[in-house]
Design an enzyme around this catalytic site. Structure first.
Site, PDB file in Angstrom:
ATOM      1  N   LYS A   1      23.184 -79.743 -10.287  1.00 44.14           N
ATOM      2  CA  LYS A   1      24.289 -80.580  -9.796  1.00 44.14           C
ATOM      3  C   LYS A   1      24.727 -81.449 -10.966  1.00 44.14           C
ATOM      4  CE  LYS A   1      26.192 -83.180  -6.080  1.00 44.14           C
ATOM      5  NZ  LYS A   1      27.000 -83.979  -6.942  1.00 44.14           N
TER       6      LYS A   1
ATOM      7  N   GLU B   1      33.041 -78.285 -13.201  1.00 49.37           N
ATOM      8  CA  GLU B   1      32.795 -79.663 -13.580  1.00 49.37           C
ATOM      9  C   GLU B   1      33.088 -79.864 -15.055  1.00 49.37           C
ATOM     10  OE1 GLU B   1      31.937 -80.435 -10.637  1.00 49.37           O
ATOM     11  OE2 GLU B   1      31.410 -82.539 -10.820  1.00 49.37           O
TER      12      GLU B   1
END
Ligand code: IVH
Length: 670
Positions: free
Chosen positions: A115, A173
């Site tokens: 993450k 991301e």
């Protein structure tokens, strides 16, 4: 070249036609997403072939989408967030729910990923070429950062490899390495520029530069973790392998990615990374576990906030010990008194923490916290500072017990405990100067009437110097009065005055939100505005009617009714709309958007079971889009939306020639 010229001509013709319908005939014949998409496609083709740009192209018009930096883009599908858990127990619960879904007996594989603590980005490719990139924004509408994204080396402008879908959306991301962040801050310091507080902010700030050349100079990295429009490659039915395919097309993916079959394997991956975390040159705040099978992901679908097929299994937040120096009782905009603990500054996960909310009286009692106590502080959800405990054994003799005030710290009126919630409130409203200041600031804030330049400090000084006394008086401010406040020169004062004049044209939902009615946030304001449309109808309503508005429960209905029952509040609303001249379109933007969807004002019947949403969720979505739901099919029914296992409603619809829509089409249309 000829075919590009032809493509450009077709796109221009289409866009000009849609613009004519939208602006001249006030009809929207395509969705915003499609419009933005075509526009960006045209812009892209023209920028690749500047010799073909003509002055009559829609891209060259003032007011066209591309003229300003960071125009809005509507995401093809919402960029949702992930459900979080901080414990193995929470993770096991997630796995259990998946396994019990439709009594799934076969072995399920999970793709475990990092993450990344970065900035979410969506990039759209058309025939392998980058045509649009947008930030997450509110999940539905983001900022168009295409020009900047083109400058990021780790993002391919043209995809390589085979089997590239005609249209492809890549999500992932943007990050900046810890080492590059330190170097960047050193450079900024040398040049006397403001430094970034952490790598995430540095990545966000670098991405949103007005000048794309600056973005190009920052060492930004993009890692892909999701995609859309993979349908042409349905044979790749594993998320893991789809990410591998994205890698073949030229995207970076994090090599720490593992297919797991048991919870023990998942937990091992998690523990392993938790240990390795500090050695990595980038921030991660946990792992993401996703159901690997795409067909199963599709079956599990989404709830209103999260996908059911993924979870963020986060690392526990760092905990630190510091000292509570003092407590201040703050008076909120709606009179709620919140104790805030001031701490000896301490760094937690790269951020200096100086204060933390203690929420309410119950929390103070639960913690048995005293001033001067040593306290344990973490960042809840890795973001918000929270005092989680007190080291009572280290309590010193000078520790002072904390008592909740009986009178408002600002206006000294008696505080009243709320029966339904653990809340203590000052009920003086506008006569309490702390509330007055916050209410005025909120009224003109970005999400409300959006007057740039009227910050809390300026409002405070205007009140202190008795230049303004209430919201209405702000509308009578003069440039000279504003210049009495330090740092406001003529130019700034004129721009504030202009902004105040312009804010009179607003939307009803912004106006309602601006009023600071307790419990009424943006969403509820939207629903109330869509229901009443005029201030008078809102003032004439009752609790019963309020309760039928979507999102308005007993507490909110009571709160709104209480607000509109107060003569002074009624006077404020009437003065603002009748004397000051605040107005809005009868059909404000939200209903314009609604009108653009096929379901606005249509009679709809649902039948069968749905995969992606429960029936109740489908109804809520449709009602939110302005549809009228009924239970039986008649010749007045506009659409029958059907899922699996349809019943007699389906055959009735066919008999009555009612248009039927399957779940897939329904999802596309909403
Ligand atoms: S999947 C429906 N995978 O975390 C959302 N997200 O809290 C699917 N993030 O907004 C997202 N690393 O920007 C996914 N490996 C990863 C991720 C990841 C970071 C971010 C993402 C999302 C946020 C959700």
């Amino acid at each position: 070249m000829k075919s590009i010229k032809k493509k450009i001509a077709i796109l221009r013709k289409k866009i000009l036609k849609y613009e004519y319908f939208y602006h001249t005939l006030d009809q929207s014949i395509i969705s915003d997403v499609e419009y933005d998409y075509l526009f960006n496609r045209l812009y892209h083709l023209e920028s690749q072939n500047p010799e073909l740009i003509t002055s009559d192209s829609p891209t060259q018009k003032i007011g066209s989408h591309r003229i300003n930096k960071f125009k809005k883009i509507v995401h093809f599908s919402p960029m949702l967030s992930l459900e979080n858990t901080f414990s193995l127990y929470g993770y096991l619960n997630f796995q259990k729910k998946i396994k019990s879904f439709k009594h799934c007996l076969r072995e399920i594989s999970f793709c475990c990923e990092l993450k990344l603590d970065g900035v979410a980005l969506s990039i759209v490719y058309e025939e392998g070429e980058l045509i649009q990139a947008g930030t997450r924004g509110d999940g539905y509408i983001g900022e168009n950062v295409t020009d900047n994204v083109r400058m990021i080396k780790s993002i391919p402008i043209k995809l390589k490899g085979y089997n590239i879908p005609k249209r492809l959306e890549i999500r992932g991301e943007i990050i900046i390495l810890k080492s590059d962040f330190i170097e960047l801050n050193n450079q900024l310091k040398i040049n006397n520029k403001k430094i970034f507080s952490n790598p995430r902010n540095a990545a966000a700030g670098s991405l949103r530069q007005i000048n794309p050349i600056i973005t190009a100079q920052r060492k930004l990295l993009f890692f892909c973790h999701g995609y859309n429009f993979f349908n042409e490659l349905d044979d790749i039915s594993s998320h893991y392998h789809r990410l591998k395919k994205c890698q073949e097309w030229g995207f970076l993916i994090k090599e720490e990615m593992l297919l797991c079959y048991t919870s023990a394997e998942v937990y091992n991956f998690y523990k392993n990374l938790q240990e390795k975390r500090c050695l990595l040159d980038f921030h991660i705040d946990g792992i993401v576990v996703k159901v690997d099978s795409i067909p199963l992901q599709n079956k599990l679908g989404f709830n209103t906030k999260f996908p059911r097929w993924a979870i963020a299994f986060k690392f526990p937040s760092e905990e630190h010990i510091t000292r509570l120096i003092k407590i201040k009782f703050q008076v909120g905009r709606t009179g709620v008194i919140t104790p805030v603990g001031y701490l000896e500054p301490i760094q937690i996960s790269g951020v200096i923490v100086k204060k933390a909310s203690l929420y309410n009286e119950n929390e103070i009692n639960r913690l048995n916290i005293h001033i001067n106590d040593f306290v344990i502080v973490c960042r809840s959800g890795d973001v918000i500072p929270k005092i989680i405990g007190v080291l009572e054994e280290r309590r010193l003799h000078d520790a002072e017990k904390i008592f909740f005030p009986i009178f408002c710290p600002a206006c000294k009126s008696k505080l009243i405990k709320n029966k339904e919630e653990p809340i203590i409130r000052c009920h003086s409203g506008f006569t309490c100067h702390a509330q007055k200041q916050k209410m005025i600031h909120h009224f003109f804030s970005k999400s409300a009437l959006n007057v740039m330049g009227l910050g809390p400090e300026i409002i405070k000084k205007l009140i202190k110097n008795n230049i303004i006394q209430n919201i209405n008086s702000v509308f009578f401010l003069t440039s000279l009065q504003l210049q009495q406040i330090d740092n406001i020169k003529e130019k700034k004062s004129i721009s504030i005055i202009n902004a105040i004049i312009n804010c009179k044209k607003t939307t009803f939902s912004r106006f309602i939100y601006a009023l600071s009615i307790p419990h009424v946030g943006k969403m509820v304001s939207n629903n109330i505005a869509a229901y009443f449309k005029t201030a008078q109808k809102l003032l004439d309503t009752n609790i019963l009617e309020l309760s039928i508005i979507p999102g308005v429960g007993k507490i909110i209905a009571n709160s709104i009714f209480c607000y509109i029952s107060s003569p002074s509040n009624r006077r404020i609303i009437m003065e603002l709309t009748n004397n000051i001249g605040i107005f809005w379109d009868k059909e404000e933007i939200s209903s314009k958007i609604l009108k653009k969807t096929l379901f606005f004002n249509k009679r709809i019947v649902l039948t069968g079971t749905f995969i992606h949403y429960s029936r109740k969720q489908c109804i809520n979505i449709l009602v939110g889009l302005g549809a009228k739901i009924s239970n039986t099919v008649s010749k007045n029914t506009d659409f029958l939306i059907y899922g699996n296992k349809v019943g007699s409603k389906y055959s009735n619809a066919l008999r009555l020639k009612v248009e039927v829509i399957n779940e897939e089409k329904f999802l596309m249309l909403i």
